[in-house]
Design a protein around this motif. Sequence first.
Motif, PDB file in Angstrom:
ATOM      1  N   ASP A  48       0.860  -1.222   0.215  1.00  9.23           N
ATOM      2  CA  ASP A  48       0.006  -0.121   0.077  1.00  9.23           C
ATOM      3  C   ASP A  48       0.870   1.394   0.041  1.00  9.23           C
ATOM      4  O   ASP A  48       1.651   1.706   0.801  1.00  9.23           O
ATOM      5  CB  ASP A  48      -0.632  -0.155   1.497  1.00  9.23           C
ATOM      6  CG  ASP A  48      -1.867   1.167   1.206  1.00  9.23           C
ATOM      7  OD1 ASP A  48      -1.815   1.947   0.368  1.00  9.23           O
ATOM      8  OD2 ASP A  48      -2.655   1.305   2.250  1.00  9.23           O
ATOM      9  N   LYS A  49       0.940   1.966  -0.993  1.00  2.62           N
ATOM     10  CA  LYS A  49       1.730   3.246  -1.165  1.00  2.62           C
ATOM     11  C   LYS A  49       1.362   4.327  -0.382  1.00  2.62           C
ATOM     12  O   LYS A  49       2.291   4.966  -0.217  1.00  2.62           O
ATOM     13  CB  LYS A  49       1.753   3.500  -2.616  1.00  2.62           C
ATOM     14  CG  LYS A  49       2.158   2.491  -3.617  1.00  2.62           C
ATOM     15  CD  LYS A  49       3.191   2.860  -4.659  1.00  2.62           C
ATOM     16  CE  LYS A  49       3.477   1.713  -5.644  1.00  2.62           C
ATOM     17  NZ  LYS A  49       3.582   0.727  -5.726  1.00  2.62           N
ATOM     18  N   SER A  50       0.345   4.315   0.330  1.00  8.40           N
ATOM     19  CA  SER A  50      -0.299   5.435   1.186  1.00  8.40           C
ATOM     20  C   SER A  50       0.319   4.975   2.661  1.00  8.40           C
ATOM     21  O   SER A  50      -0.658   5.091   3.603  1.00  8.40           O
ATOM     22  CB  SER A  50      -1.785   5.681   1.182  1.00  8.40           C
ATOM     23  OG  SER A  50      -2.471   4.540   1.534  1.00  8.40           O
ATOM     24  N   THR A  51       1.201   4.094   2.818  1.00  7.65           N
ATOM     25  CA  THR A  51       1.718   3.400   4.145  1.00  7.65           C
ATOM     26  C   THR A  51       1.758   4.808   5.156  1.00  7.65           C
ATOM     27  O   THR A  51       2.376   5.827   4.884  1.00  7.65           O
ATOM     28  CB  THR A  51       3.070   2.933   4.086  1.00  7.65           C
ATOM     29  OG1 THR A  51       2.838   1.754   3.069  1.00  7.65           O
ATOM     30  CG2 THR A  51       3.424   2.356   5.220  1.00  7.65           C
ATOM     31  N   PRO A  52       1.416   4.315   6.387  1.00  7.23           N
ATOM     32  CA  PRO A  52       1.680   5.535   7.549  1.00  7.23           C
ATOM     33  C   PRO A  52       3.155   5.530   8.005  1.00  7.23           C
ATOM     34  O   PRO A  52       3.992   5.023   7.117  1.00  7.23           O
ATOM     35  CB  PRO A  52       0.917   4.897   8.788  1.00  7.23           C
ATOM     36  CG  PRO A  52       0.699   3.373   8.406  1.00  7.23           C
ATOM     37  CD  PRO A  52       0.967   3.355   6.843  1.00  7.23           C
ATOM     38  N   GLU A  66      11.080   4.546  -3.509  1.00  6.81           N
ATOM     39  CA  GLU A  66       9.954   5.109  -2.617  1.00  6.81           C
ATOM     40  C   GLU A  66       8.936   4.263  -2.088  1.00  6.81           C
ATOM     41  O   GLU A  66       8.162   4.461  -1.225  1.00  6.81           O
ATOM     42  CB  GLU A  66       9.293   6.104  -3.473  1.00  6.81           C
ATOM     43  CG  GLU A  66       9.981   7.457  -3.657  1.00  6.81           C
ATOM     44  CD  GLU A  66       9.101   8.598  -4.292  1.00  6.81           C
ATOM     45  OE1 GLU A  66       7.775   8.478  -4.464  1.00  6.81           O
ATOM     46  OE2 GLU A  66       9.721   9.402  -5.155  1.00  6.81           O
ATOM     47  N   ASP A  67       8.803   3.011  -2.937  1.00  7.69           N
ATOM     48  CA  ASP A  67       7.753   2.072  -2.614  1.00  7.69           C
ATOM     49  C   ASP A  67       8.259   0.876  -2.004  1.00  7.69           C
ATOM     50  O   ASP A  67       7.733  -0.284  -2.217  1.00  7.69           O
ATOM     51  CB  ASP A  67       6.874   1.719  -3.718  1.00  7.69           C
ATOM     52  CG  ASP A  67       7.695   1.329  -4.910  1.00  7.69           C
ATOM     53  OD1 ASP A  67       9.036   1.323  -4.900  1.00  7.69           O
ATOM     54  OD2 ASP A  67       7.110   0.558  -5.868  1.00  7.69           O
TER      55      ASP A  67
END
Length: 85
Positions: A48-52, A66-67
Motif C-alpha cells: 500500500d503506497k499510502s503507508t503511514p 519510494e515504494d
Amino acid sequence: MTNLVDEVVAIACGPGESLLSALERQGHRVEYQCRQGYCGACRLPLADKSTPALSYLRPPLAWHGEDEVLTCCTHASSPIRLKLT
C-alpha cells in the motif's frame, strides 16, 4: 529458504522492533544479510503506497525506492502492508 510470491502481509512492530524482527516473530522468512541497512538484501515492496509513518531505527546506507523498505532497520508505528516476494 522458501520464497513466497506476491503474498501480502500486515505487520505491526513492537516498541523498538524492526520490520524484519516482526516478520520473523510472526513466522515469515525474509532474506537478509547484514541487519544494519548496508546491503539491501532485506528490501521489500510496500503493498500500500499510502503507508503511514515509517521511521528508521538507524539510517540505512543501502538504496531503496519510494515504494520499498529495508526491513532490517525500519520501524512502523502502525500496521504496514508488505509484499513478500
